[in-house]
Design an enzyme around this catalytic site. Structure first.
Site, PDB file in Angstrom:
ATOM      1  N   ASP A 287       0.872  -1.171   0.000  1.00  0.00           N
ATOM      2  CA  ASP A 287       0.000   0.000   0.000  1.00  0.00           C
ATOM      3  C   ASP A 287       0.910   1.222   0.000  1.00  0.00           C
ATOM      4  O   ASP A 287       1.637   1.463   0.975  1.00  0.00           O
ATOM      5  CB  ASP A 287      -0.887  -0.012   1.249  1.00  0.00           C
ATOM      6  CG  ASP A 287      -1.850   1.169   1.316  1.00  0.00           C
ATOM      7  OD1 ASP A 287      -1.630   2.172   0.603  1.00  0.00           O
ATOM      8  OD2 ASP A 287      -2.824   1.099   2.077  1.00  0.00           O
TER       9      ASP A 287
ATOM     10  N   TYR B 224      -6.887  15.705 -10.363  1.00  0.00           N
ATOM     11  CA  TYR B 224      -6.159  14.623 -11.030  1.00  0.00           C
ATOM     12  C   TYR B 224      -4.997  15.180 -11.846  1.00  0.00           C
ATOM     13  O   TYR B 224      -3.876  14.651 -11.795  1.00  0.00           O
ATOM     14  CB  TYR B 224      -7.106  13.833 -11.935  1.00  0.00           C
ATOM     15  CG  TYR B 224      -6.454  12.671 -12.632  1.00  0.00           C
ATOM     16  CD1 TYR B 224      -6.110  11.516 -11.924  1.00  0.00           C
ATOM     17  CD2 TYR B 224      -6.175  12.718 -13.994  1.00  0.00           C
ATOM     18  CE1 TYR B 224      -5.506  10.442 -12.565  1.00  0.00           C
ATOM     19  CE2 TYR B 224      -5.566  11.648 -14.639  1.00  0.00           C
ATOM     20  CZ  TYR B 224      -5.235  10.514 -13.912  1.00  0.00           C
ATOM     21  OH  TYR B 224      -4.623   9.463 -14.540  1.00  0.00           O
TER      22      TYR B 224
ATOM     23  N   LYS C 253      -0.866  14.486 -11.758  1.00  0.00           N
ATOM     24  CA  LYS C 253      -0.091  13.967 -12.880  1.00  0.00           C
ATOM     25  C   LYS C 253       0.946  14.982 -13.384  1.00  0.00           C
ATOM     26  O   LYS C 253       2.000  14.581 -13.887  1.00  0.00           O
ATOM     27  CB  LYS C 253      -1.026  13.532 -14.008  1.00  0.00           C
ATOM     28  CG  LYS C 253      -1.823  12.276 -13.660  1.00  0.00           C
ATOM     29  CD  LYS C 253      -0.895  11.107 -13.300  1.00  0.00           C
ATOM     30  CE  LYS C 253      -1.653   9.846 -12.993  1.00  0.00           C
ATOM     31  NZ  LYS C 253      -0.753   8.704 -12.668  1.00  0.00           N
TER      32      LYS C 253
ATOM     33  N   SER D  27       0.225  10.533 -17.533  1.00  0.00           N
ATOM     34  CA  SER D  27      -1.040  10.571 -18.253  1.00  0.00           C
ATOM     35  C   SER D  27      -0.981  11.713 -19.252  1.00  0.00           C
ATOM     36  O   SER D  27      -0.084  12.561 -19.190  1.00  0.00           O
ATOM     37  CB  SER D  27      -2.175  10.796 -17.245  1.00  0.00           C
ATOM     38  OG  SER D  27      -3.369  11.203 -17.875  1.00  0.00           O
TER      39      SER D  27
END
Length: 250
Positions: A58, A150, A154, A137
């Site tokens: 994790d 998000y 990234k 991404s």
């Protein structure tokens, strides 16, 4: 790279991480596939063609990271050929209606977790003159409305990659960013569930204000041509095996 071919992959339960784990395992790499659930690890091992080793990992838990490092170090003699930082979560929506705890959660996984894992495995990568592959991404380059959180994560992944590329260069460690577009993955279903739950808690008046943005996001998801995750795995494999890997694979 060193001859033991040991590679650690985070977030290997599904999507890109799973495809990378199985593809590299098939190529003959000694894959340590990071998963958070024992059942996911067992499922992955059943599909493997080689001695793939599931590892409970994790990226937000320091003890979990420490235990993973100890296990890999014990089995490889403390030498690592590659680290693929793939673990990540996707969250979309207007910033105004995004709970702060969700912002923290996303950044904790996508950015802090990536840095924590990289920091922990760096001594092994230095010994093996290995490679770090960070999964970015298109959002590492282009931030669209409704994806500020998000995209922030990234963009940060790209920044960390660029900094480490020079920081670790003296040790023979190459740091590479792989930035895929839309990929077939469970992350889309998880994103839809998250948005549906979030909308229930949003003030109807505020929701109405952002209705055009919602439609914009739905349209983007509708027209996005998603590629199979295996195509990303092939690019990752190229980045790991190439004598002169590119700094960016988009």
């Amino acid at each position: 790279m060193n001859s033991n071919n040991a590679i650690v992959i985070t977030g290997a339960s599904t999507g890109i991480g799973k495809s990378c784990a199985l593809f590299l395992d098939k190529m003959g790499f000694n894959v340590y596939a990071g998963v958070r659930k024992q059942a996911d690890g067992e499922n992955l091992k059943k599909k493997a063609s080689g001695p793939l080793t599931p590892v409970i990992l994790d990226v937000t838990d320091e003890d979990s990271i420490r235990n993973a490092v100890a296990l890999v170090a014990k089995e490889t003699g403390g030498t690592l050929s590659g680290l693929i930082n793939n673990a990540g979560i996707g969250r979309g929506g207007a910033l105004e209606v995004t709970p702060v705890e969700e912002i923290r959660k996303l950044l904790e996984v996508n950015v802090v977790g990536l840095m924590a894992v990289t920091k922990a495995f760096t001594p092994m990568l230095r010994k093996g003159k290995g490679r770090i592959i960070n999964i970015g991404s298109t959002s590492s380059y282009l931030a669209v409305p409704g994806a500020s959180v998000y995209s922030a994560s990234k963009f940060a992944v790209k920044a960390v990659t660029d900094s480490l590329r020079l920081e670790l260069l003296p040790f023979g460690i190459k740091v590479i960013l792989v930035s895929p577009g839309a990929v077939e993955s469970e992350i889309w279903d998880k994103g839809r569930v998250y948005k549906a739950q979030m909308r229930k808690s949003v003030n109807p008046e505020i929701a109405t204000l952002y209705e055009p943005l919602r439609k914009f996001g739905d349209k983007l998801n509708e027209i996005a041509k998603k590629i199979p995750a295996i195509e990303v795995a092939k690019v990752v494999a190229n980045a790991i095996t190439s004598a002169k890997p590119k700094p960016y694979y988009i």
